[in-house]
Design an enzyme around this catalytic site. Sequence first.
Site, short mmCIF file in Angstrom:
data_model
loop_
_atom_site.label_atom_id
_atom_site.label_comp_id
_atom_site.label_asym_id
_atom_site.label_seq_id
_atom_site.Cartn_x
_atom_site.Cartn_y
_atom_site.Cartn_z
N GLY A 10 0.81 -1.23 0.00
CA GLY A 10 0.00 0.00 0.00
C GLY A 10 0.84 1.27 0.00
O GLY A 10 0.51 2.22 0.71
N SER A 12 1.24 3.46 -2.44
CA SER A 12 0.92 4.39 -3.53
C SER A 12 0.48 5.76 -3.05
O SER A 12 0.50 6.73 -3.80
CB SER A 12 -0.19 3.79 -4.41
OG SER A 12 -1.38 3.63 -3.66
N ARG A 13 0.05 5.84 -1.79
CA ARG A 13 -0.41 7.14 -1.26
C ARG A 13 -0.42 7.07 0.26
O ARG A 13 -0.11 6.02 0.84
CB ARG A 13 -1.80 7.50 -1.79
CG ARG A 13 -2.86 6.46 -1.53
CD ARG A 13 -4.18 6.89 -2.19
NE ARG A 13 -5.02 5.75 -2.51
CZ ARG A 13 -5.85 5.15 -1.66
NH1 ARG A 13 -5.95 5.58 -0.43
NH2 ARG A 13 -6.57 4.12 -2.03
N SER A 139 -2.83 0.61 14.83
CA SER A 139 -3.50 1.92 15.05
C SER A 139 -3.79 2.08 16.52
O SER A 139 -4.02 1.08 17.23
CB SER A 139 -4.83 1.95 14.28
OG SER A 139 -5.60 3.06 14.69
N TYR A 152 -12.72 -2.60 12.47
CA TYR A 152 -11.37 -2.10 12.15
C TYR A 152 -10.47 -2.19 13.39
O TYR A 152 -9.33 -2.67 13.31
CB TYR A 152 -11.51 -0.66 11.66
CG TYR A 152 -10.21 0.07 11.42
CD1 TYR A 152 -9.46 -0.15 10.26
CD2 TYR A 152 -9.73 1.00 12.35
CE1 TYR A 152 -8.27 0.54 10.05
CE2 TYR A 152 -8.55 1.70 12.13
CZ TYR A 152 -7.82 1.47 10.98
OH TYR A 152 -6.65 2.16 10.76
N ALA A 154 -10.68 -4.12 15.93
CA ALA A 154 -10.37 -5.53 16.23
C ALA A 154 -9.23 -6.03 15.35
O ALA A 154 -8.34 -6.75 15.81
CB ALA A 154 -11.61 -6.40 16.05
P1 NAP Z 1 -4.90 5.21 2.56
O1 NAP Z 1 -4.51 6.63 2.30
O2 NAP Z 1 -6.30 4.79 2.33
O3 NAP Z 1 -3.89 4.25 1.73
C1 NAP Z 1 -4.06 2.87 1.76
C2 NAP Z 1 -3.05 2.22 0.81
O4 NAP Z 1 -3.30 0.80 0.79
C3 NAP Z 1 -3.18 2.70 -0.62
O5 NAP Z 1 -1.91 2.66 -1.25
C4 NAP Z 1 -4.11 1.67 -1.23
O6 NAP Z 1 -4.02 1.66 -2.65
C5 NAP Z 1 -3.56 0.41 -0.57
N1 NAP Z 1 -4.50 -0.70 -0.61
C6 NAP Z 1 -5.81 -0.70 -0.23
N2 NAP Z 1 -6.37 -1.90 -0.46
C7 NAP Z 1 -5.39 -2.69 -1.00
C8 NAP Z 1 -5.35 -4.03 -1.47
N3 NAP Z 1 -6.43 -4.82 -1.41
N4 NAP Z 1 -4.18 -4.49 -1.98
C9 NAP Z 1 -3.08 -3.72 -2.04
N5 NAP Z 1 -3.06 -2.44 -1.60
C10 NAP Z 1 -4.20 -1.93 -1.10
O7 NAP Z 1 -4.60 4.82 4.08
P2 NAP Z 1 -3.51 5.40 5.11
O8 NAP Z 1 -4.17 6.37 5.98
O9 NAP Z 1 -2.27 5.74 4.40
O10 NAP Z 1 -3.31 4.10 6.00
C11 NAP Z 1 -2.16 3.26 5.90
C12 NAP Z 1 -2.15 2.35 7.12
O11 NAP Z 1 -2.11 3.14 8.30
C13 NAP Z 1 -3.39 1.47 7.24
O12 NAP Z 1 -3.04 0.19 7.71
C14 NAP Z 1 -4.22 2.21 8.28
O13 NAP Z 1 -5.09 1.32 8.95
C15 NAP Z 1 -3.14 2.74 9.18
N6 NAP Z 1 -3.54 3.89 9.99
C16 NAP Z 1 -4.03 5.01 9.40
C17 NAP Z 1 -4.42 6.09 10.20
C18 NAP Z 1 -4.98 7.38 9.65
O14 NAP Z 1 -5.42 8.23 10.44
N7 NAP Z 1 -4.99 7.55 8.36
C19 NAP Z 1 -4.29 5.98 11.60
C20 NAP Z 1 -3.77 4.82 12.15
C21 NAP Z 1 -3.41 3.79 11.33
P3 NAP Z 1 -5.23 1.10 -3.60
O15 NAP Z 1 -6.51 1.66 -3.05
O16 NAP Z 1 -4.89 1.57 -4.97
O17 NAP Z 1 -5.16 -0.38 -3.51
#
Ligand code: NAP
Length: 244
Positions: A10, A12-13, A139, A152, A154
């Site tokens: 993941g 890409s962003r 998280s 989520y 869990a």
């Molecule tokens: P995000 O902006 O939604 O990015 C998620 C990344 O995962 C994207 O690159 C997405 O690309 C990829 N992805 C999603 N489904 C996928 C699949 N089936 N196969 C391969 N890649 C996949 O999320 P984020 O905020 O950066 O979160 C990253 C991590 O941090 C996650 O585990 C999230 O639970 C954790 N986290 C986030 C926060 C927050 O506040 N944002 C807080 C605590 C923890 P595609 O959609 O193109 O597949």
Amino acid sequence: MSSRVVVITGGSRGLGAGIVQAFLDAGDVVATCSRSATPRTDAWAADPATAERFLFAPVDIVDVAAAQAFVAQVLERFGRIDVLVNNAGIARDGVIGLASDEDIDTVLDLNLKATFTMTRLVARRMLLAGSGRIVNISSIVGLSGYRGLSVYSATKAGLDGFSRSLARELGARGITVNSVAPGYLRTEMSHGLDESQLQQIARRTPAGRLGEPEDIAGVVLFLCSPAASFMTGQTLVVDGGLTA
Ligand code: NAP
């Protein structure tokens, strides 16, 4: 330090892209995947400074065969895998009484099952090599909970348990396994929260702001550095003090 081969799911962003950037800046070789390419993955693949040591593959890691093919592609191109960062994750908002079967499956399949698959595939190589670093992105909601995010939460608590057990299983084989539990970040995932909720979280946070991908990426890099070689089975909370 000679460059390591790092796999980040993941990337890409959002946070994953921040982690890719941090390892590239450190001079490492980075392979990442997500379902779709983005301008950032295109830029890393085109930039002469990174093109030779960057691989992006459009892969849905929920698909076990596709995950297997991705790991094989990384090994074919770069020969080994030193670090795995299980970052790809998804959230579905909603109180439990209204959660659909589809939403529950989507969250479990990516956050837990695909992480298990990737770890199994990569750990086999690390076991042969007798070294490796695995970091699972969990998280703070897995520790403190959040109304409307029980499924989520869990999965994130599950990842912390996964890190602890794997640390015991793989420690004697030279592999460390840790979790990093971020607080709230400004990424697409937090777009479900409105601006007033985000401001309220920032006000309640001792650091006075939401997290940025770089805040988390630095801690991931630390866990993969020689300085952290005696740290395993831990969950590092990186939340600006929100849960202090
Ligand atoms: P995000 O902006 O939604 O990015 C998620 C990344 O995962 C994207 O690159 C997405 O690309 C990829 N992805 C999603 N489904 C996928 C699949 N089936 N196969 C391969 N890649 C996949 O999320 P984020 O905020 O950066 O979160 C990253 C991590 O941090 C996650 O585990 C999230 O639970 C954790 N986290 C986030 C926060 C927050 O506040 N944002 C807080 C605590 C923890 P595609 O959609 O193109 O597949």
